[in-house]
Design a protein around this motif. Sequence first.
Motif: not given
Length: 817
Positions: A557-565, A570-579, A629-636
Amino acid sequence: MFLALLVPAGQVLAQAVTAPPPVATVPQSIVDQERPVIDSLKKQTADFANTLNKAATNDEALVNLRISLEDTAKKLLGAGLAFRPRLAEINARLEQLGPAPAKDQPAEPEIVTDERNKLTTEKAQINAMIGETEDTSLTANQMIERIGEMRRNLFTRTLSQRVDINYALGSEVAGAAGAEAQTLGRVVSSWWRFVLFFKFKPFLAAAFLALCAALVLRFGARRFLGRFFLSRDVTVEAPSYLSRLSAAFWSTLIPTAAAAVFLGTTYYLLDYFNVLRPDIAAMLSSLFTVILIVYFIHRLAKAVLCADMPNWRLVRIASRPARVLTFLITATALINGLDYFLNTVNQILVSPLSLTVAKSLLATVLGGLLIIAIAWVKPFEDEETGAAKPWPKALRLFLICLGLFPIVAALLGYIGLARFASQQIVVNGAFLVTMYLGFLTARAITDEHAFGGTSIGRAMQQRFGTSEASLDQLGLVAGILINIAVLLVGIPLILLQLGFQWSELQTWFLRLLTGFQIGSFSISFTGIFTGLLLFVAGYFLTRWFQNWLDGSVMARGRVDSGVRNSIRTVIGYVGLALAALVGISAAGVNLSNLALIAGGLSLGIGFGLQNIVQNFVSGLILLVERPIKVGDWVEAGGVGGIVKKISVRATEVETFQRQSIIVPNSSLINANVANWTYRNKLGRVDIPVGAAYGSDPRKVHAALLEIGRSHPQVLKNPEPFVAFKAFGASSLDFELRVFLADISNGANVQNDLRFQIMEKFAAEGIEIPFPQTDIHLRMEHIEAIAEALADRNGEESDEKTKTVKVGTKTNVTGTRN
């Protein structure tokens, strides 16, 4: 048409009028439901009480009776608990109705009085039945305690009972032995004739099937495990300790298991086909047990001492003493086994007491003498002289004491104690040695690089390319499994030899698996294993769903890499919590009990876990709101780079020097963060340039604008812009501003533009200045400097003006006043 419709309607109405009213079904009360169950349990308890005295001399019967009583007591407890819900309802309803009004008070409605009376009567019946169940349960528990005391007394009498030995009855014992041998021959021959004439085909079928099962196990194990565990290569001069341990352990276990399958299958099939009589079945069971134990001890001694292969010997002793020790150990086991078998024969044939005593006395004395003979063997050789050396002194004294104890006990008349001691020394000694070999194998296989050096490790490395670290982890798992297997097999065998019954061990094992109480907590290994299994299954299911959603759905679906990550995380943490929740529930942990833990955690959060929780919540905000998001160029906070991973506690930022910096999530939420690629990758690059005073500023402006427009990666819209920013101290300050579609390419574009500026300015004759300073000095100062220089160099100077370079480029001019 209308009349046709009215006729059926009239019939239905008539049937409704003439039909009798339905009979209301009265629900059966809890008392009527539980009465047959409680009466049956009371009858069972009474029957057990009548059977108890009859089983007083049979330990196995006492064990079975105790197990039945425990089951009955458990059912009685359940029957009593079944009344509690109804009793609570009655009490609540009676409290609502209140007490009956006094005589001087107005009368209550009759329906209320009837209901109170019914409830009171039912409550009394329930209390009476609860009292019956408690009395019966108390009787059952008292019988259970009495059985335990009877078993202890029976065991004590067996070991402490003394028999008067008359050594003058030799001829009488010999005659009784001959008569018993004839009786045994007649019993066996009569059974054999019965088999030949009536059960020969089932007998052959049982023997054939048992032999096939044993051969399948023996050769199957040798086919699949022989290359790894059972083979001893005579060409190997110095096999590793782990290889010797594995060969000894498995070469004992596999043949013994094959023999056990053959003997057990034979006995089961003969009994299944009704080939065995009760007396023959008891003798055959005893004989098979003796054969199996003697064979096991012989294989163990042969595997450990390995008389024919000195290189594979676990104990470094000479070859001839190894053969002698193998023979002595096997003979000791054989004598104890014959004593056990003949004792069964004596019980079946009701032999005279003198024959039983004489047989046991002879067997225990011979067994003790063989153990003493083992102590006097000199198994070691002096490396220099080759002379034989005895066992270490402490071990030799220990073996002598082991051999003397049953001899002395038997000669003093304590035949039961002597037989028990001999049996424990031989059989449990063999079990303990085997368990020790298993523990040594587990410890050796968990050593670093040990599993990789085995045949299995080398095969896995060649076939699957398994790394050394993975092989070490597999070795650790294998060691743990071996320890568990040794304990699960060895401990029951030892307990059986100590007098515990198999049914008793089964009950303990089932209770251990299904659950046992420690205080108010119930622990069930089956539940714990199920919970772990469900958690592992949930973990792998979550990982599979993450990969499928990321690779098959969002990637297409050509979803942005940051959205995918973010979605993946989130699915990983929810799945681990349910398990985890499913696993904890399946393990039998009441989730309501976690309220105390949650309270303790909240208290800890209030004091020492504030930063952790703050970072955790900030991480959730980053994943949901997605300011970065993942792939962003940030300065902080003085850190600049590409975001590589966002977790719930911290974010990984990789700088352009390939340095990974872990930034707490709270810093990215609470502080200012510059995100170059927040909405898109469009960005502006600024290049400051200076031109020397005297240059044409419009010419410089045109040259810079031409350079910006000519670069292929510079956007046409917004178009490049040149700003005349300031009159600097040494130059005219300009700034070239260009826009890029991908700001991540800014470094390369700036590099190209600077090269083009240098080339363009050089072609146009535009000078890029550097800082300059003019310093004016008085003449006398210059003359003093000139004289100082002349004195230093040995020369005189009449120059009126000296030029000295100071800093970058400094003109020093002197004038005479």
